[in-house]
Design a protein around this motif. Structure first.
Motif, PDB file in Angstrom:
ATOM      1  N   ASP A  49       0.781  -1.161   0.008  1.00 13.06           N
ATOM      2  CA  ASP A  49      -0.143   0.110   0.357  1.00 13.06           C
ATOM      3  C   ASP A  49       0.957   1.351   0.132  1.00 13.06           C
ATOM      4  O   ASP A  49       1.477   1.726   1.082  1.00 13.06           O
ATOM      5  CB  ASP A  49      -0.837  -0.244   1.240  1.00 13.06           C
ATOM      6  N   LEU A  50       1.269   1.580  -1.264  1.00 15.47           N
ATOM      7  CA  LEU A  50       2.343   2.717  -1.282  1.00 15.47           C
ATOM      8  C   LEU A  50       2.320   4.011  -0.407  1.00 15.47           C
ATOM      9  O   LEU A  50       3.362   4.378   0.101  1.00 15.47           O
ATOM     10  CB  LEU A  50       2.527   3.041  -2.817  1.00 15.47           C
ATOM     11  N   PRO A  51       0.941   4.793  -0.387  1.00 12.86           N
ATOM     12  CA  PRO A  51       1.060   5.850   0.176  1.00 12.86           C
ATOM     13  C   PRO A  51       0.938   5.608   1.789  1.00 12.86           C
ATOM     14  O   PRO A  51       1.676   6.648   2.331  1.00 12.86           O
ATOM     15  CB  PRO A  51      -0.422   6.384  -0.153  1.00 12.86           C
ATOM     16  N   ARG A  52       0.917   4.399   2.380  1.00 15.72           N
ATOM     17  CA  ARG A  52       0.984   4.289   3.553  1.00 15.72           C
ATOM     18  C   ARG A  52       2.380   3.312   4.036  1.00 15.72           C
ATOM     19  O   ARG A  52       2.471   2.735   5.158  1.00 15.72           O
ATOM     20  CB  ARG A  52      -0.216   3.401   4.200  1.00 15.72           C
ATOM     21  N   GLU A  72      10.720  13.807 -10.102  1.00 13.08           N
ATOM     22  CA  GLU A  72       9.366  13.730  -9.250  1.00 13.08           C
ATOM     23  C   GLU A  72       9.971  12.822  -7.999  1.00 13.08           C
ATOM     24  O   GLU A  72       9.559  13.376  -6.812  1.00 13.08           O
ATOM     25  CB  GLU A  72       8.115  13.290  -9.711  1.00 13.08           C
ATOM     26  N   LEU A  73      10.477  11.703  -8.433  1.00 12.70           N
ATOM     27  CA  LEU A  73      10.870  10.787  -7.081  1.00 12.70           C
ATOM     28  C   LEU A  73      11.780  11.236  -6.111  1.00 12.70           C
ATOM     29  O   LEU A  73      11.887  10.968  -5.189  1.00 12.70           O
ATOM     30  CB  LEU A  73      11.407   9.388  -7.620  1.00 12.70           C
ATOM     31  N   ASP A  74      12.578  12.234  -6.592  1.00 14.14           N
ATOM     32  CA  ASP A  74      13.771  12.925  -5.817  1.00 14.14           C
ATOM     33  C   ASP A  74      13.114  13.883  -4.660  1.00 14.14           C
ATOM     34  O   ASP A  74      13.617  14.053  -3.867  1.00 14.14           O
ATOM     35  CB  ASP A  74      14.877  13.730  -6.838  1.00 14.14           C
ATOM     36  N   LYS A  75      11.993  14.640  -5.206  1.00 12.05           N
ATOM     37  CA  LYS A  75      11.327  15.473  -4.460  1.00 12.05           C
ATOM     38  C   LYS A  75      10.402  14.724  -3.416  1.00 12.05           C
ATOM     39  O   LYS A  75      10.017  15.478  -2.384  1.00 12.05           O
ATOM     40  CB  LYS A  75      10.588  16.303  -5.201  1.00 12.05           C
ATOM     41  N   ARG A  76       9.632  13.645  -3.661  1.00  7.56           N
ATOM     42  CA  ARG A  76       8.682  13.083  -2.745  1.00  7.56           C
ATOM     43  C   ARG A  76       8.573  11.470  -2.937  1.00  7.56           C
ATOM     44  O   ARG A  76       9.030  10.983  -3.804  1.00  7.56           O
ATOM     45  CB  ARG A  76       7.317  13.727  -3.200  1.00  7.56           C
ATOM     46  N   THR A  77       8.489  10.940  -1.756  1.00  2.00           N
ATOM     47  CA  THR A  77       8.500   9.371  -1.908  1.00  2.00           C
ATOM     48  C   THR A  77       7.401   8.929  -2.654  1.00  2.00           C
ATOM     49  O   THR A  77       7.602   7.711  -3.260  1.00  2.00           O
ATOM     50  CB  THR A  77       8.606   8.772  -0.475  1.00  2.00           C
ATOM     51  N   TYR A  78       6.165   9.403  -2.518  1.00  2.00           N
ATOM     52  CA  TYR A  78       4.878   8.665  -3.316  1.00  2.00           C
ATOM     53  C   TYR A  78       4.649   9.464  -4.365  1.00  2.00           C
ATOM     54  O   TYR A  78       4.431  10.850  -4.286  1.00  2.00           O
ATOM     55  CB  TYR A  78       3.710   8.797  -2.361  1.00  2.00           C
ATOM     56  N   VAL A  79       4.615   9.166  -5.775  1.00  2.00           N
ATOM     57  CA  VAL A  79       4.425   9.738  -6.912  1.00  2.00           C
ATOM     58  C   VAL A  79       3.417   8.962  -7.794  1.00  2.00           C
ATOM     59  O   VAL A  79       3.812   7.759  -8.015  1.00  2.00           O
ATOM     60  CB  VAL A  79       5.639   9.925  -7.640  1.00  2.00           C
ATOM     61  N   SER A  80       2.259   9.426  -8.209  1.00  2.00           N
ATOM     62  CA  SER A  80       1.258   9.207  -9.211  1.00  2.00           C
ATOM     63  C   SER A  80       1.271  10.110 -10.316  1.00  2.00           C
ATOM     64  O   SER A  80       0.493  11.246  -9.828  1.00  2.00           O
ATOM     65  CB  SER A  80      -0.178   8.534  -8.438  1.00  2.00           C
ATOM     66  N   LEU A  81       1.819   9.871 -11.527  1.00  2.00           N
ATOM     67  CA  LEU A  81       1.741  10.809 -12.462  1.00  2.00           C
ATOM     68  C   LEU A  81       0.210  11.151 -12.957  1.00  2.00           C
ATOM     69  O   LEU A  81      -0.179  12.057 -13.257  1.00  2.00           O
ATOM     70  CB  LEU A  81       2.624  10.416 -13.634  1.00  2.00           C
ATOM     71  N   SER A  82      -0.648   9.919 -12.894  1.00  2.00           N
ATOM     72  CA  SER A  82      -2.123  10.266 -13.162  1.00  2.00           C
ATOM     73  C   SER A  82      -2.574  11.047 -12.164  1.00  2.00           C
ATOM     74  O   SER A  82      -3.575  11.830 -12.483  1.00  2.00           O
ATOM     75  CB  SER A  82      -2.705   8.736 -13.143  1.00  2.00           C
ATOM     76  N   HIS A  83      -2.372  10.801 -10.899  1.00  2.00           N
ATOM     77  CA  HIS A  83      -2.931  11.890  -9.885  1.00  2.00           C
ATOM     78  C   HIS A  83      -2.471  13.181 -10.046  1.00  2.00           C
ATOM     79  O   HIS A  83      -3.331  14.211  -9.895  1.00  2.00           O
ATOM     80  CB  HIS A  83      -2.460  11.372  -8.390  1.00  2.00           C
ATOM     81  N   ASP A  84      -1.124  13.519 -10.584  1.00  2.00           N
ATOM     82  CA  ASP A  84      -0.815  14.708 -10.715  1.00  2.00           C
ATOM     83  C   ASP A  84      -1.471  15.399 -11.870  1.00  2.00           C
ATOM     84  O   ASP A  84      -1.942  16.544 -11.803  1.00  2.00           O
ATOM     85  CB  ASP A  84       0.699  14.808 -10.979  1.00  2.00           C
ATOM     86  N   ARG A  85      -1.918  14.573 -12.979  1.00  2.00           N
ATOM     87  CA  ARG A  85      -2.331  14.956 -14.135  1.00  2.00           C
ATOM     88  C   ARG A  85      -3.910  15.707 -13.767  1.00  2.00           C
ATOM     89  O   ARG A  85      -4.538  16.610 -14.238  1.00  2.00           O
ATOM     90  CB  ARG A  85      -2.724  14.265 -15.020  1.00  2.00           C
ATOM     91  N   ILE A  86      -4.624  14.995 -12.944  1.00  2.00           N
ATOM     92  CA  ILE A  86      -5.946  15.458 -12.520  1.00  2.00           C
ATOM     93  C   ILE A  86      -6.016  16.649 -11.372  1.00  2.00           C
ATOM     94  O   ILE A  86      -6.678  17.521 -11.494  1.00  2.00           O
ATOM     95  CB  ILE A  86      -6.754  14.180 -11.859  1.00  2.00           C
ATOM     96  N   TYR A  87      -5.186  16.220 -10.356  1.00  2.00           N
ATOM     97  CA  TYR A  87      -5.248  17.170  -9.223  1.00  2.00           C
ATOM     98  C   TYR A  87      -4.012  18.205  -9.122  1.00  2.00           C
ATOM     99  O   TYR A  87      -4.019  19.280  -8.275  1.00  2.00           O
ATOM    100  CB  TYR A  87      -5.178  16.465  -7.923  1.00  2.00           C
ATOM    101  N   GLY A  88      -2.967  18.064 -10.082  1.00  2.00           N
ATOM    102  CA  GLY A  88      -1.972  18.908 -10.163  1.00  2.00           C
ATOM    103  C   GLY A  88      -0.973  18.480  -8.969  1.00  2.00           C
ATOM    104  O   GLY A  88      -1.187  17.634  -8.174  1.00  2.00           O
ATOM    105  N   PRO A  89       0.326  19.065  -9.319  1.00  2.00           N
ATOM    106  CA  PRO A  89       1.479  18.561  -8.112  1.00  2.00           C
ATOM    107  C   PRO A  89       1.173  18.718  -6.689  1.00  2.00           C
ATOM    108  O   PRO A  89       0.234  19.931  -6.485  1.00  2.00           O
ATOM    109  CB  PRO A  89       2.586  19.273  -8.791  1.00  2.00           C
TER     110      PRO A  89
END
Length: 465
Positions: free
Chosen positions: A62-65, A313-330
């Motif tokens: 469960d990646l975010p957790r 993006e992975l350098d900046k934060r541990t959890y990355v979902s590019l699809s999430h970023d496209r919908i909700y923004g970084p």
């Protein structure tokens, strides 16, 4: 009849309070199921949803957790694309072993000019192997001159042998510092000799080996390394690698990856799965040097090219979902709202989408001196921390929603009862149960399919006891 279907034990959720990668106490979270006879097509589907196996235990982080998110990584096998780290790795291997073809014959100037600016993967991978070593004829005896050493690679079934077990014990004790008591023969067999059933099939005109195998590396007849592989309808999947610590300088991690890419290329598999990629673990960075490689987006389950932008993006934060970023923004521009129930789910990294600590800071902090290729799967023998309520109450990446599961045909999924298969709709009370009631068989079935995907409704059955 049941030997042709996957018998799936109910979904579990486990929370661990420690991490084998970053050594922190924030911990990780995973789903898991058990299956003693998983079909290869089902496992292919599971891997494409972020699952991996450890013996007969199948698990999905469960990646975010989790403090160190595990991203599924794969390489697309193409003739025109070559692993970018391959030339250096193979040349270093040949130099250290001293068993290349050039150890018994002189390379002509013409051959040197031909290969100067080229890297041929299959040629480089096989060059040191005994069956491919060129043997010049001795002018004195008229017989072929044997190389100084005999290096051989063979693909064998994943059965147990004392020889394999001996190398494994040395590896776990000296490399991972495990006590010998942790790895008896029974544990070794359960972990590395209980994989997928082997068979040979013709698919789309190709003859493919399917199931679990051991690729064994031998020097002068001595077993020096074993790569545990799953051969699937579309892919070669790396499960585990262990080697004799005496030969640690051979860079077996990289060298075996190249050998497995060659296997996929020769047998015409489409992809090579390298397990999980953990960006904060320096020892895993080599996985990203093979091109073209892709990471599985944890939310959309689409494969995204692992390029420099993704690494940034992975350098900046541990959890990355590019699809999430496209919908909700970084993160920082717009954060997806979570329900009160979602925030109540045990979380090691609940705010992972905008975690203040960067991956680079983590990699600078944590000790990566040891080889950490061991995917620490949950155990069905340990107590699992089960979230309260239904799985559908929580925002979990890659899990079907309640509405999506309602659209599936759960009624005709099957349950194994006293060695007989019955359809779920034939159970007394089935119509009255709710899919968001985790205490009912309908709720158990719904959560299983939500986490594993709709494809597993075919040729499988639920096992409760």
């Amino acid at each position: 009849m049941t030997n042709e279907i996957s018998l799936l034990k109910p979904l579990g959720y486990q929370r661990k309070n420690s991490c084998g990668y970053c050594k922190s106490a924030t911990g990780s979270s995973s789903f898991y199921i058990s299956c003693d006879n998983m079909r290869v097509d089902h496992y292919q589907e599971l891997m494409d949803r972020g699952w991996r196996r450890s013996g007969t235990l199948y698990y999905k982080p469960d990646l975010p957790r989790s403090c160190c998110p595990h991203y599924t990584i794969r390489v697309r096998i193409q003739v025109e694309e070559r692993p970018t780290s391959a030339p250096e790795s193979m040349e270093r291997f040949r130099t250290r072993t001293g068993i290349s073809a050039t150890s018994c014959h002189t390379v002509s100037s013409k051959e040197k000019r031909r290969t100067r600016d080229k890297f041929e993967l299959l040629t480089a991978v096989h060059k040191a192997e005994y069956d491919h070593v060129k043997r010049p004829v001795s002018k004195r005896t008229g017989q072929p001159i044997e190389p100084a050493h005999r290096f051989e690679v063979s693909l064998e079934g994943d059965g147990f042998s004392k020889e394999k077990y001996g190398v494994f014990i040395k590896y776990q004790v000296e490399i991972h510092k495990d006590p010998i008591s942790r790895w008896g023969e029974k544990a070794f067999k359960r972990f590395l000799c209980s994989g997928l059933d082997r068979k040979i099939l013709k698919i789309d005109g190709k003859t493919l080996k399917l199931g679990s195998y051991h690729q064994c590396y031998r020097l002068d007849g001595k077993l020096v390394a074993v790569a545990v592989l799953d051969l699937l309808p579309h892919a070669v999947s790396s499960v585990y690698l262990f080697h004799d610590p005496e030969y640690q300088q051979w860079d077996f991690g990289k060298m075996s990856a190249l050998r497995e890419i060659a296997l996929a290329l020769e047998a015409k598999y489409e992809y090579y799965y390298m397990g999980y990629y953990i960006h904060s673990c320096i020892k895993m960075r080599y996985k990203g040097t093979f091109s073209p490689s892709y990471l599985l987006d944890p939310e959309s389950l689409e494969w995204c090219l692992f390029d420099e932008n993704y690494r940034h993006e992975l350098d900046k934060r541990t959890y990355v979902s590019l699809s999430h970023d496209r919908i909700y923004g970084p993160p920082g521009e717009h954060i997806k709202e979570h329900s009160d129930q979602a925030s109540a789910l045990p979380a090691a990294n609940a705010n992972a989408r905008d975690a203040p600590e960067t991956t680079k800071e983590r990699s600078d902090t944590y000790d990566d001196d040891q080889d950490l290729e061991f995917d620490d799967a949950p155990s069905d023998e340990e107590d699992a921390e089960i979230p309260e309520g239904s799985l559908f109450d929580y925002d979990i990446p890659g899990v079907l929603t309640k509405e999506e599961v309602k659209g599936l045909d759960l009624d005709h999924w099957r349950l194994l009862v006293r060695n007989a298969l019955v359809e779920l709709e034939d159970l007394r009370g089935w119509e009255d149960w709710k899919i968001d009631d985790p205490g009912s068989i309908k709720g158990i079935a719904a959560e299983m399919i939500a986490a594993t995907g709709p494809e597993l409704l075919q040729n499988s059955a639920l096992v409760l006891f």
